[in-house]
Design a protein around this motif. Structure first.
Motif, PDB file in Angstrom:
ATOM      1  N   GLU A 120       1.702  -5.735  16.807  1.00 12.36           N
ATOM      2  CA  GLU A 120       0.538  -6.598  16.580  1.00 12.36           C
ATOM      3  C   GLU A 120      -0.069  -6.345  15.197  1.00 12.36           C
ATOM      4  N   PHE A 121      -0.270  -5.073  14.864  1.00 12.19           N
ATOM      5  CA  PHE A 121      -0.890  -4.725  13.583  1.00 12.19           C
ATOM      6  C   PHE A 121       0.040  -5.067  12.424  1.00 12.19           C
ATOM      7  N   SER A 122       1.328  -4.762  12.571  1.00  9.89           N
ATOM      8  CA  SER A 122       2.271  -5.056  11.498  1.00  9.89           C
ATOM      9  C   SER A 122       2.404  -6.557  11.263  1.00  9.89           C
ATOM     10  N   ARG A 123       2.403  -7.332  12.337  1.00 13.83           N
ATOM     11  CA  ARG A 123       2.478  -8.789  12.165  1.00 13.83           C
ATOM     12  C   ARG A 123       1.209  -9.324  11.499  1.00 13.83           C
ATOM     13  N   PHE A 124       0.066  -8.763  11.874  1.00 14.07           N
ATOM     14  CA  PHE A 124      -1.188  -9.139  11.214  1.00 14.07           C
ATOM     15  C   PHE A 124      -1.084  -8.891   9.709  1.00 14.07           C
ATOM     16  N   LEU A 125      -0.652  -7.691   9.314  1.00 18.57           N
ATOM     17  CA  LEU A 125      -0.538  -7.365   7.895  1.00 18.57           C
ATOM     18  C   LEU A 125       0.436  -8.305   7.188  1.00 18.57           C
ATOM     19  N   TYR A 126       1.584  -8.520   7.797  1.00 16.40           N
ATOM     20  CA  TYR A 126       2.620  -9.393   7.231  1.00 16.40           C
ATOM     21  C   TYR A 126       2.065 -10.808   6.997  1.00 16.40           C
ATOM     22  N   CYS A 127       1.400 -11.356   7.992  1.00 16.38           N
ATOM     23  CA  CYS A 127       0.859 -12.718   7.873  1.00 16.38           C
ATOM     24  C   CYS A 127      -0.301 -12.785   6.887  1.00 16.38           C
ATOM     25  N   ALA A 128      -1.187 -11.791   6.931  1.00 13.85           N
ATOM     26  CA  ALA A 128      -2.357 -11.813   6.054  1.00 13.85           C
ATOM     27  C   ALA A 128      -1.971 -11.634   4.588  1.00 13.85           C
ATOM     28  N   VAL A 129      -0.990 -10.795   4.319  1.00 18.24           N
ATOM     29  CA  VAL A 129      -0.554 -10.546   2.935  1.00 18.24           C
ATOM     30  C   VAL A 129       0.364 -11.652   2.448  1.00 18.24           C
ATOM     31  N   GLY A 130       1.316 -12.053   3.262  1.00 15.88           N
ATOM     32  CA  GLY A 130       2.341 -12.986   2.800  1.00 15.88           C
ATOM     33  C   GLY A 130       2.108 -14.436   3.114  1.00 15.88           C
TER      34      GLY A 130
ATOM     35  N   VAL B 228      15.896   4.376  -0.106  1.00 13.94           N
ATOM     36  CA  VAL B 228      14.723   3.884   0.614  1.00 13.94           C
ATOM     37  C   VAL B 228      14.362   2.540   0.004  1.00 13.94           C
ATOM     38  N   GLU B 229      14.264   1.544   0.849  1.00 14.47           N
ATOM     39  CA  GLU B 229      13.896   0.208   0.381  1.00 14.47           C
ATOM     40  C   GLU B 229      12.432  -0.060   0.694  1.00 14.47           C
ATOM     41  N   ILE B 230      11.727  -0.565  -0.302  1.00 12.76           N
ATOM     42  CA  ILE B 230      10.384  -1.087  -0.068  1.00 12.76           C
ATOM     43  C   ILE B 230      10.593  -2.503   0.446  1.00 12.76           C
ATOM     44  N   MET B 231      10.464  -2.646   1.770  1.00 13.33           N
ATOM     45  CA  MET B 231      10.751  -3.933   2.404  1.00 13.33           C
ATOM     46  C   MET B 231       9.651  -4.952   2.126  1.00 13.33           C
ATOM     47  N   TYR B 232       8.411  -4.507   2.253  1.00 19.69           N
ATOM     48  CA  TYR B 232       7.275  -5.396   2.018  1.00 19.69           C
ATOM     49  C   TYR B 232       6.181  -4.614   1.327  1.00 19.69           C
ATOM     50  N   PHE B 233       5.487  -5.305   0.454  1.00 20.48           N
ATOM     51  CA  PHE B 233       4.357  -4.713  -0.254  1.00 20.48           C
ATOM     52  C   PHE B 233       3.454  -5.854  -0.681  1.00 20.48           C
ATOM     53  N   GLY B 234       2.163  -5.670  -0.538  1.00 20.43           N
ATOM     54  CA  GLY B 234       1.237  -6.666  -1.049  1.00 20.43           C
ATOM     55  C   GLY B 234      -0.166  -6.460  -0.532  1.00 20.43           C
ATOM     56  N   LEU B 235      -1.045  -7.277  -1.064  1.00 21.47           N
ATOM     57  CA  LEU B 235      -2.466  -7.223  -0.709  1.00 21.47           C
ATOM     58  C   LEU B 235      -2.890  -8.528  -0.062  1.00 21.47           C
ATOM     59  N   ILE B 236      -3.851  -8.429   0.824  1.00 21.15           N
ATOM     60  CA  ILE B 236      -4.505  -9.612   1.378  1.00 21.15           C
ATOM     61  C   ILE B 236      -5.205 -10.307   0.208  1.00 21.15           C
ATOM     62  N   PRO B 237      -5.142 -11.635   0.112  1.00 18.21           N
ATOM     63  CA  PRO B 237      -5.661 -12.329  -1.072  1.00 18.21           C
ATOM     64  C   PRO B 237      -7.059 -11.901  -1.526  1.00 18.21           C
ATOM     65  N   ALA B 238      -7.978 -11.653  -0.624  1.00 19.64           N
ATOM     66  CA  ALA B 238      -9.351 -11.285  -1.008  1.00 19.64           C
ATOM     67  C   ALA B 238      -9.419  -9.957  -1.753  1.00 19.64           C
ATOM     68  N   PHE B 239      -8.358  -9.148  -1.705  1.00 22.35           N
ATOM     69  CA  PHE B 239      -8.373  -7.824  -2.328  1.00 22.35           C
ATOM     70  C   PHE B 239      -7.533  -7.762  -3.608  1.00 22.35           C
ATOM     71  N   ARG B 240      -6.951  -8.864  -4.008  1.00 20.80           N
ATOM     72  CA  ARG B 240      -6.135  -8.888  -5.222  1.00 20.80           C
ATOM     73  C   ARG B 240      -7.030  -8.877  -6.460  1.00 20.80           C
ATOM     74  N   GLY B 241      -6.480  -8.327  -7.555  1.00 21.24           N
ATOM     75  CA  GLY B 241      -7.205  -8.292  -8.815  1.00 21.24           C
ATOM     76  C   GLY B 241      -8.281  -7.229  -8.887  1.00 21.24           C
ATOM     77  N   ARG B 242      -8.198  -6.222  -7.997  1.00 19.90           N
ATOM     78  CA  ARG B 242      -9.239  -5.185  -7.969  1.00 19.90           C
ATOM     79  C   ARG B 242      -8.650  -3.783  -8.155  1.00 19.90           C
ATOM     80  N   ARG B 243      -7.444  -3.721  -8.716  1.00 18.17           N
ATOM     81  CA  ARG B 243      -6.758  -2.461  -9.056  1.00 18.17           C
ATOM     82  C   ARG B 243      -6.274  -1.697  -7.829  1.00 18.17           C
ATOM     83  N   ILE B 244      -6.265  -2.348  -6.685  1.00 18.80           N
ATOM     84  CA  ILE B 244      -5.778  -1.698  -5.471  1.00 18.80           C
ATOM     85  C   ILE B 244      -4.247  -1.754  -5.414  1.00 18.80           C
ATOM     86  N   GLY B 245      -3.664  -2.849  -5.869  1.00 19.26           N
ATOM     87  CA  GLY B 245      -2.215  -3.052  -5.768  1.00 19.26           C
ATOM     88  C   GLY B 245      -1.399  -2.006  -6.506  1.00 19.26           C
TER      89      GLY B 245
END
Length: 190
Positions: free
Chosen positions: A41-51, A101-118
């Motif tokens: 549930e949590f992983s799908r939330f992250l996947y959908c919110a980021v991607g 080791v593969e980085i399969m997914y990486f990203g930020l939820i749109p509201a958090f982009r551009g704030r040096r978190i990425g």
């Protein structure tokens, strides 16, 4: 169904010394925590919110059991960035054979982009890819960290990876079905 040409860039690091860490965002409000309990549930939330706004659709059709199977494989790790207690983004590590080791997914939820978190999250997650064997007895030491990004991802994705020390080793262009951006829920970006 129409199609579009998508460029995919394949990048790698072959030594922990390749990593050029980004500075952590100012203040103590950003934390990165490993999600140690596999939760579809949590992983799908992250996947959908980021991607959701960059056409991540590969996993949308997976069943709960398929999500669980991915997350429960030995060595798979999800690291989540939080700002003031709110999930801001994630990085998913997937160990392969022969110390890769593969980085399969990486990203930020749109509201958090551009704030040096990425850059900070990518740096932290890449360091965890390099020391993954320390947390998983019996796993081979990491010899290579790889990832890919494509022309559908955020406009700064490729440059962010290169600033963190990832080197391009292949580029491919292929026609892919044109899909809409599903958002974190259907119609979110309509």
């Amino acid at each position: 169904m129409s199609s579009i040409d998508v460029t995919t860039w394949y990048l790698e690091q072959t030594s922990p010394d390749d990593l050029r860490p980004a500075a952590a965002p100012e203040g103590d409000d950003v934390r990165i925590v490993r999600a140690e309990v596999p939760s579809p549930e949590f992983s799908r939330f992250l996947y959908c919110a980021v991607g959701g706004d960059v056409s991540w659709v590969d996993r949308l059709g997976l069943s709960y059991a398929q999500w669980r199977e991915i997350l429960e494989r030995p060595g798979v790790e999800t690291w989540v960035a939080y700002e003031k207690g709110t999930p801001a983004g994630f990085i998913e590590l997937d160990p392969q054979d022969e110390g890769v080791v593969e980085i399969m997914y990486f990203g930020l939820i749109p509201a958090f982009r551009g704030r040096r978190i990425g850059g900070h999250l990518l740096s932290y997650g890449t360091a965890r890819a390099w020391d993954l064997a320390d947390r998983w007895p019996g796993r081979a030491r990491t010899k290579r960290v790889r990832l890919n990004t494509c022309s559908l991802d955020g406009e700064h994705a490729l440059a962010n990876y290169q600033r963190r020390g990832f080197r391009l080793y292949d580029t491919r262009v292929a026609a892919k079905p044109a899909v809409g951006t599903p958002g974190p829920w259907p119609g979110a970006f309509a």
